[in-house]
Scaffold this active site. Sequence first.
Site, PDB file in Angstrom:
ATOM      1  N   GLY A 191     -10.669 -34.739-118.314  1.00 20.07           N
ATOM      2  CA  GLY A 191      -9.413 -35.249-117.760  1.00 20.07           C
ATOM      3  C   GLY A 191      -9.699 -36.150-116.570  1.00 20.07           C
ATOM      4  N   ILE A 192      -8.987 -37.269-116.489  1.00 18.64           N
ATOM      5  CA  ILE A 192      -9.326 -38.233-115.444  1.00 18.64           C
ATOM      6  C   ILE A 192      -8.065 -38.758-114.769  1.00 18.64           C
ATOM      7  CG2 ILE A 192      -9.645 -40.148-117.090  1.00 18.64           C
ATOM      8  CD1 ILE A 192     -12.129 -39.402-114.280  1.00 18.64           C
ATOM      9  N   PHE A 224      -6.853 -36.370-109.474  1.00 20.36           N
ATOM     10  CA  PHE A 224      -7.776 -35.357-108.969  1.00 20.36           C
ATOM     11  C   PHE A 224      -9.089 -35.383-109.756  1.00 20.36           C
ATOM     12  CE2 PHE A 224      -8.906 -30.689-108.281  1.00 20.36           C
ATOM     13  CZ  PHE A 224      -9.382 -30.901-107.007  1.00 20.36           C
ATOM     14  N   ARG A 235      -8.796 -38.574-123.364  1.00 21.59           N
ATOM     15  CA  ARG A 235      -8.209 -38.542-124.703  1.00 21.59           C
ATOM     16  C   ARG A 235      -8.065 -39.950-125.283  1.00 21.59           C
ATOM     17  NH1 ARG A 235      -2.837 -37.898-125.522  1.00 21.59           N
ATOM     18  NH2 ARG A 235      -2.656 -37.639-123.268  1.00 21.59           N
ATOM     19  N   GLY A 245      -7.838 -25.569-102.909  1.00 25.89           N
ATOM     20  CA  GLY A 245      -7.945 -25.864-101.491  1.00 25.89           C
ATOM     21  C   GLY A 245      -7.158 -27.107-101.193  1.00 25.89           C
ATOM     22  N   LYS A 299       1.849 -22.224-103.835  1.00 27.37           N
ATOM     23  CA  LYS A 299       2.104 -23.134-102.712  1.00 27.37           C
ATOM     24  C   LYS A 299       2.918 -24.346-103.152  1.00 27.37           C
ATOM     25  CE  LYS A 299      -0.275 -26.971-103.296  1.00 27.37           C
ATOM     26  NZ  LYS A 299      -1.446 -27.117-104.067  1.00 27.37           N
ATOM     27  N   VAL A 340       3.077 -35.179-113.358  1.00 31.09           N
ATOM     28  CA  VAL A 340       4.062 -34.118-113.136  1.00 31.09           C
ATOM     29  C   VAL A 340       3.879 -33.403-111.813  1.00 31.09           C
ATOM     30  CG1 VAL A 340       5.046 -33.233-115.256  1.00 31.09           C
ATOM     31  CG2 VAL A 340       2.588 -32.951-114.803  1.00 31.09           C
ATOM     32  N   GLU A 381       3.727 -29.962-110.545  1.00 29.68           N
ATOM     33  CA  GLU A 381       3.561 -28.640-111.157  1.00 29.68           C
ATOM     34  C   GLU A 381       4.598 -27.627-110.665  1.00 29.68           C
ATOM     35  OE1 GLU A 381       1.661 -27.853-113.506  1.00 29.68           O
ATOM     36  OE2 GLU A 381      -0.073 -29.192-113.517  1.00 29.68           O
TER      37      GLU A 381
END
Lengths: 354, 566
Positions: free
Chosen positions: A18-19, A22, A41, A155, A210, A298, A300
């Site tokens: 996944g790119i 993050f 993908r 973190g 959080k 999105v 989360e």
Amino acid sequence: MTLKNSSNNIEKPVGVIGIGSFGTAIANILAEKNNVIVYARKQEIVDEINEQHSAEGRALNQSISATTDPQTLCEMCEVMFPVVSSSGFRDVMKKFAPFLHPYHILIHGTKGLVLNLPEGRNLDNVSKIHRENIWTMSEVIQNETVVVRVGCLAGPNLAKELAKGQPAATVVASRFNEVILEGQRLLRSDRFQVYGNQDIIGVELSGVLKNTIAIASGALAGLGLGENAKGLLISRGMVEMIHLGNALGGQTQSFVGLAGIGDLVTTCSSTFSRNYTVGYRLAKGETLDAINDSMDEVAEGINTVRLLKTFLEGTGMRAPITENLYKVLFEGFKVEDALYYLMKYPFNVDIDFL
Amino acid sequence: MTDDYIKQKYDPILPRKDEWPVVKLAKSRKDFVQNVASFSKDKIISMTGNNLDLLKEELETTLYREKLRVKQNPWLVDPDDEEEFWSGVKSALVQISFESQATEEERKVAYHKILESITTRYSEEIASNFKHSHYKATRKMVTFGFSRLLNAGRVKGLGSIFSKQYTLQDKIQIIGETERLRDLASKGTIVMVPTHFSNLDSILIGWTISTLGMPPFLYGAGLNLFNIQIFAYFMNALGAYKVDRRKKNLLYLETLKSYSSEAIQFGCHSLFFPGGTRSRSGKIENKLKLGLLSTAVEAQRANYEKGFNDISGKIFIVPVTINYHFTLEAPSLIREHLSLTGQERYYKETDEFSNSYKISKFLIKFFTKGSDISVSIGQPMDILGNYVDLEGNSTDRDGRMIDCRDYFMSNGKVSVDPQREEVYTQILGDRIVEEFHKINRVFSSHLVAFTAFQMIKKQNSKMDLFSLLRLPEEDLVIDYSDFRSTCQTVLNRLMEIRAKGLVHVAPHLKQDIDKIIAHGLANVGMYHSKRPLIKTSDDKITTQDMSLLYYYHNRLDGYDLEKLFK
């Protein structure tokens, strides 16, 4: 298959699955010390990485290469970092499952929860969900693949700051010391400190819970309510995180660590955070649909609030911030009214868990 | 696994006793004991990080505790020279600290020598004394003697004593993956993990193993059982090694674990009661003692390290549940559980299994009266709890073959990581508990005990457990018609759970509900002087001993059935 079990993996490349923003940041940090192969993908993104050393415009280290083939990645790498959105996480793991072996180590960086219900059931047609219906990402990995040596990254890691090379720290959590050590070996640098924690569930939950508080924090800012109010929210939010977190199997200590309070403070103060932005724009009067449409990744927290609300109903527990957020997000409740309600909520004691 | 048992004769998988791993082990007993001693010595030294002060402290702690044990809690089976030995250790330790001019190296040698003398003593004490002639005699006696009793009790008329109408297998029904177990036992090494409710289990499992045509398994039996002579004979004959629960010191525990690990690596099929002691509460074990279990994981890794990558080096975990309608020791077990004095460390034997006469009397009663036992053999798993296929290969949830060796690999080779193995053992423990619940076989007696207890609890919903157990007799009465319909509800739910493959039921639960209840009432705790559940002449259900009822009720704990009573 020739690369499987080859005698030395010091030279082995590290995988990143996944790119997104993050994923890009992690791949770049890893690339400082290791060969990195990225799984994406879409063929056009893979081409962009291999030809222009960037992913959707975000710059990537020259040495990073990419592939669309899960099998190649699994055969080349022993350690992989899945960093995909929680909504797509399970499908990606299913795709990788046939090529994964028990010697693989997966350290994920996804903050979210996955709902595991029997076929044909979803949040709209069940009245109660239990702990076994809510999976953290490490539980997804363990349930969908044969990999047991699982870890997670958590973190205060705002991708934009990491991309600039600003100093930061992360927690690698795993029940296995070797996974923590491997994570530290691969990631640690002068600008990036890596802590270890054995309570992986607690650390994952910190990252998940959080996000809901961050939405509320954005809303406070959107209303222009100032720093006292934010201090109140963060501390009450912390208490709620710990209560919920304990109910879901995390240990209190993890929530007061870097992945808990550290991440919470960062996310609640940052205009870079997607969840914070959602809250901010809600308070400014936008609808959830409009906000979702205009964001390319999105937030989360929205999914988490929805899931937790249903979970809370099954347990009889109370979590006032989450419950009110649910009303604001999905029931057209006004942010001001929710805030008013919170001010009236009878919190008798400040802290009762330490 | 089917619910119905198949009465079957099994041929031995290894007809020649010389091929039996336990016989081989018995032949090289001396070397083996020496190996265990030196292996555990090395392990303890590495645990202290080669720090002499730590080792000294460990030795002193052991000495202190052992002296205390010899003085406060001596047992019949203890060797005569206990005091002498530990005095010797004491003076050796004292001497080292007095020799102030000794170099570091000399002190090290001296401490290691003491350590070795202790681990050697422990290894010798733990090691089993398998004797084939005793094994054969026991086997004959059990099979012949008990079937005589069985037939005398059940077949009417003269000559019944020589009738062959019933065999032990009618009384003790073995169900489940028997063929798989036999098959894998001839290819790899089996570690059997049964639930543990009664002291009788050890003999029962020994009989089961021999009935299935397998060579005897090695297993640990509480040293306290060797206090009772008849048990000591059986245990020795079955190849039991001794586990002394009074000794909690590191040196002993490490020696014990080394013994088990080395025996598995030797190829001996082993058996642990993973709950540690008998279930005090009557519940199926849900917290396992991981110490011995970890030796299976360790042995598997050691086999891979030694290059045994084929099936001969593979270790298979086989969960087994034993179901009774009663447990002879139930009253004392549940009392112990309830009083929860936490004195496990030095607990005294107080149960009814305390002498040979009582046991013989019980066995005669057991074989001449009703009440059955079933032994369910679960599906074999690898050391991480993955099911294995017919060839012994581990498979994942989708049936894809996986190489167990990969669990121990890092950087492309098998590596030793005690912390990793600790986590693996926890995972295995959780899997075993899960399997126990699946292969557990519900009896009518469990059903009636569970239903009655929950109904009484509901009638007194404000009370906690201990007030509930102290209720006066007149509050412990249930109307039969209510009881009947509630039993039906619980049974229906059980059948739903069974349809999902999460529990098994005995065939007698397929009759109509009145018959089931009658069967349950007749059997639940049938040998206790105070019955846990009876039907009175005016058609009420009541109990003579609430604690016992609680004990038998606990067997169905863990299936969320209590929710039916909310």
